[in-house]
Design a protein around this motif. Structure first.
Motif, short mmCIF file in Angstrom:
data_model
loop_
_atom_site.label_atom_id
_atom_site.label_comp_id
_atom_site.label_asym_id
_atom_site.label_seq_id
_atom_site.Cartn_x
_atom_site.Cartn_y
_atom_site.Cartn_z
N ASN A 52 18.20 4.11 -16.21
CA ASN A 52 18.14 3.60 -14.84
C ASN A 52 18.25 4.79 -13.89
OD1 ASN A 52 20.84 4.29 -15.08
ND2 ASN A 52 21.62 2.21 -14.82
N LEU A 53 18.00 4.54 -12.62
CA LEU A 53 18.05 5.63 -11.64
C LEU A 53 19.50 6.00 -11.37
CD1 LEU A 53 16.62 7.52 -9.67
CD2 LEU A 53 16.66 5.67 -7.98
N TYR A 54 19.80 7.28 -11.58
CA TYR A 54 21.18 7.75 -11.47
C TYR A 54 21.14 9.15 -10.89
CZ TYR A 54 25.71 9.56 -13.13
OH TYR A 54 26.96 10.14 -13.22
N ALA A 55 21.97 9.39 -9.88
CA ALA A 55 22.05 10.71 -9.25
C ALA A 55 23.50 11.18 -9.28
CB ALA A 55 21.53 10.65 -7.82
N LEU A 56 23.69 12.45 -9.62
CA LEU A 56 25.03 13.05 -9.72
C LEU A 56 25.08 14.29 -8.85
CD1 LEU A 56 27.85 13.45 -11.05
CD2 LEU A 56 26.66 14.66 -12.89
N SER A 57 26.03 14.33 -7.94
CA SER A 57 26.16 15.47 -7.03
C SER A 57 26.76 16.67 -7.74
CB SER A 57 27.05 15.10 -5.84
OG SER A 57 28.42 15.14 -6.23
N ALA A 74 61.03 13.42 -11.00
CA ALA A 74 61.20 14.85 -11.22
C ALA A 74 60.39 15.64 -10.19
CB ALA A 74 60.74 15.22 -12.63
N LYS A 75 60.96 16.75 -9.72
CA LYS A 75 60.30 17.58 -8.72
C LYS A 75 59.37 18.57 -9.41
CE LYS A 75 62.74 15.66 -5.44
NZ LYS A 75 62.13 14.74 -4.47
N VAL A 76 58.09 18.39 -9.22
CA VAL A 76 57.09 19.27 -9.82
C VAL A 76 56.11 19.70 -8.74
CG1 VAL A 76 55.30 19.55 -11.57
CG2 VAL A 76 57.29 18.10 -12.04
N ARG A 77 56.05 20.99 -8.47
CA ARG A 77 55.08 21.51 -7.51
C ARG A 77 53.87 22.02 -8.27
NH1 ARG A 77 56.05 26.92 -3.78
NH2 ARG A 77 53.95 27.06 -2.89
N VAL A 78 52.68 21.67 -7.78
CA VAL A 78 51.45 22.12 -8.42
C VAL A 78 50.58 22.84 -7.38
CG1 VAL A 78 51.39 20.37 -10.23
CG2 VAL A 78 50.36 19.86 -8.02
N VAL A 79 49.84 23.82 -7.86
CA VAL A 79 48.93 24.58 -7.01
C VAL A 79 47.60 24.73 -7.75
CG1 VAL A 79 48.58 26.69 -5.67
CG2 VAL A 79 50.92 25.89 -6.16
N GLY A 80 46.51 24.58 -7.04
CA GLY A 80 45.21 24.75 -7.68
C GLY A 80 44.12 24.06 -6.89
N THR A 81 43.10 23.61 -7.59
CA THR A 81 41.97 22.95 -6.94
C THR A 81 41.66 21.63 -7.64
OG1 THR A 81 40.34 24.11 -8.33
CG2 THR A 81 40.94 25.12 -6.21
N VAL A 82 41.29 20.64 -6.86
CA VAL A 82 40.84 19.34 -7.36
C VAL A 82 39.33 19.28 -7.24
CG1 VAL A 82 40.87 16.84 -6.92
CG2 VAL A 82 43.00 18.17 -6.77
N ALA A 83 38.65 18.88 -8.31
CA ALA A 83 37.19 18.74 -8.29
C ALA A 83 36.82 17.38 -7.71
CB ALA A 83 36.63 18.89 -9.70
N VAL A 84 35.76 17.36 -6.89
CA VAL A 84 35.31 16.13 -6.25
C VAL A 84 33.80 16.02 -6.43
CG1 VAL A 84 35.49 14.70 -4.18
CG2 VAL A 84 37.04 16.63 -4.47
N ARG A 85 33.34 14.83 -6.77
CA ARG A 85 31.89 14.63 -6.94
C ARG A 85 31.52 13.19 -6.59
NH1 ARG A 85 30.54 14.62 -13.42
NH2 ARG A 85 31.14 12.48 -13.90
N ALA A 86 30.21 12.94 -6.51
CA ALA A 86 29.73 11.60 -6.16
C ALA A 86 28.56 11.23 -7.05
CB ALA A 86 29.30 11.56 -4.69
N THR A 87 28.39 9.94 -7.28
CA THR A 87 27.25 9.43 -8.04
C THR A 87 26.64 8.26 -7.28
OG1 THR A 87 28.45 7.76 -9.33
CG2 THR A 87 28.44 10.02 -10.19
N LEU A 88 25.36 8.02 -7.53
CA LEU A 88 24.66 6.87 -6.96
C LEU A 88 23.84 6.24 -8.07
CD1 LEU A 88 24.14 5.33 -4.29
CD2 LEU A 88 22.09 6.74 -4.00
N THR A 89 24.06 4.95 -8.30
CA THR A 89 23.37 4.23 -9.36
C THR A 89 22.34 3.28 -8.78
OG1 THR A 89 25.33 4.37 -10.79
CG2 THR A 89 23.68 2.72 -11.36
N GLU A 90 21.10 3.44 -9.24
CA GLU A 90 19.98 2.61 -8.78
C GLU A 90 19.85 2.60 -7.26
OE1 GLU A 90 17.42 1.11 -10.03
OE2 GLU A 90 17.84 1.50 -12.15
#
Length: 330
Positions: A52-57, A74-90
């Motif tokens: 089917n028609l599918y698009a992935l950013s 619990a106290k936990v500090r995190v540092v870094g990057t979060v990945a973000v993406r989008a999809t569109l179906t049909e």
């Protein structure tokens, strides 16, 4: 997302998927879908037309330096990057996902940003990561000031929904966005040398409102992007079920043609052909669909609804006044 040489292996991956109908009277074609999801100029949108028609950013990154939700406080500090993406179906159903992976422990002090930018979609705890408590904390939802993957995914969703390609004409009214939070823990190696346990679903919950949560166990070394793709597939089909049930709620039993057709038309025109579990994704994880087919029984419920729709259409066709050709006496 591949970790640089020498990076610790991830013991936890978490994410959140938002799913909604695209506010466009007509579904987008492949070219328009690629234009919508063009988040970066240095990487192209992946478009597939089979089955089917599918698009992935391409993925973008959001830098984070905050507390991580934990079930035991619990106290936990995190540092870094979060990945973000989008999809569109049909050209019709839009999804955005924010996710990360994390190691069992990290440095005692924060490092320079260059270190984190070399590890996309990777967050490091300052000290030890209580992965079980962190997984449950993400699924339960954090407090203000803690890492909120839904907020990050929502930021991209809002940006895409304002795109000038969209005419803001929602094709049907009874549709709301759903949220699926997921946490995947790396399973330890098996007792036999060279044997790793397979993936499993530890818990799947239909929460209040439009929230769903899923806790998984995956073999060590499983790529987080594969888990993200699997959970996007889960979220897509859960959204389809939820939306069709809402469209037909209380109206499927009516034999009054106008009322019944008003309920059936959006489902038939826009949604029924989208049901295609396991259409794409990592085959090593696709067996997890078997679990959801048993409980809560996604496809079983979908087939039941589909059969009721077909029966209703057949009944309406039977009850409709027969058109008499010109010159023929009824």
């Amino acid at each position: 997302m591949t970790a640089p040489p020498g990076a610790a292996s991830a013991v936890l991956s978490c994410g959140e998927v938002l799913t909604c109908i695209l506010p466009s009277q007509q579904p987008l074609d492949a070219e328009s879908a690629a234009a919508l999801l063009s988040l970066r100029t240095d990487e192209r949108v992946l478009v597939s037309e089979r089955p089917n028609l599918y698009a992935l950013s391409p993925e973008t990154l959001t830098g984070v330096d905050c507390a991580l939700p934990t079930a035991n406080g619990a106290k936990v500090r995190v540092v870094g990057t979060v990945a973000v993406r989008a999809t569109l179906t049909e050209g019709r159903v839009l999804q955005t996902t924010a996710y990360f992976r994390a190691p069992a422990d990290g440095p005692e002090r924060r490092r320079a940003w260059g270190h984190y930018l070399m590890r996309p979609g990777w967050v490091e705890p300052l000290g030890r990561l209580p992965e079980q408590e962190a997984a449950d904390g993400i699924l339960n939802g954090g407090r203000p000031g803690e890492l909120d993957l839904g907020l990050i995914a929502d930021g991209l969703l809002r940006e895409l929904l304002r795109h000038p390609l969209l005419d803001q004409a929602v094709p049907f009214k009874k549709s709301r966005r759903t949220r699926l939070r997921w946490a995947a823990l790396s399973a330890p190696a098996g007792l036999e040398p060279g044997v790793d346990p397979g993936p499993s679903i530890q818990r799947f919950t239909l929460g209040e409102g439009d929230l769903r949560t899923i806790r998984l166990s995956v073999p060590d070394g499983t790529k987080p992007v594969a888990v993200a793709g699997l959970c996007e597939d889960f979220a897509l089909h859960d959204w389809l079920l939820t939306t069709v049930v809402r469209l037909l709620d209380g109206r499927l039993g009516s034999v009054e043609a106008p009322t019944a057709l008003t309920a059936l038309r959006p489902a038939v025109e826009h949604l029924m052909h989208l049901w295609m579990p396991r259409a794409r994704g990592d085959r090593t994880l696709s067996t997890l669909w078997d679990v959801l087919e048993q409980e809560p029984g996604f496809t079983r419920q979908w087939q039941s609804i589909s059969q009721r729709i077909r029966d209703q259409l057949a009944l309406l066709n039977t009850l409709a006044p027969r058109r008499v050709p010109t010159g023929e006496t009824p």
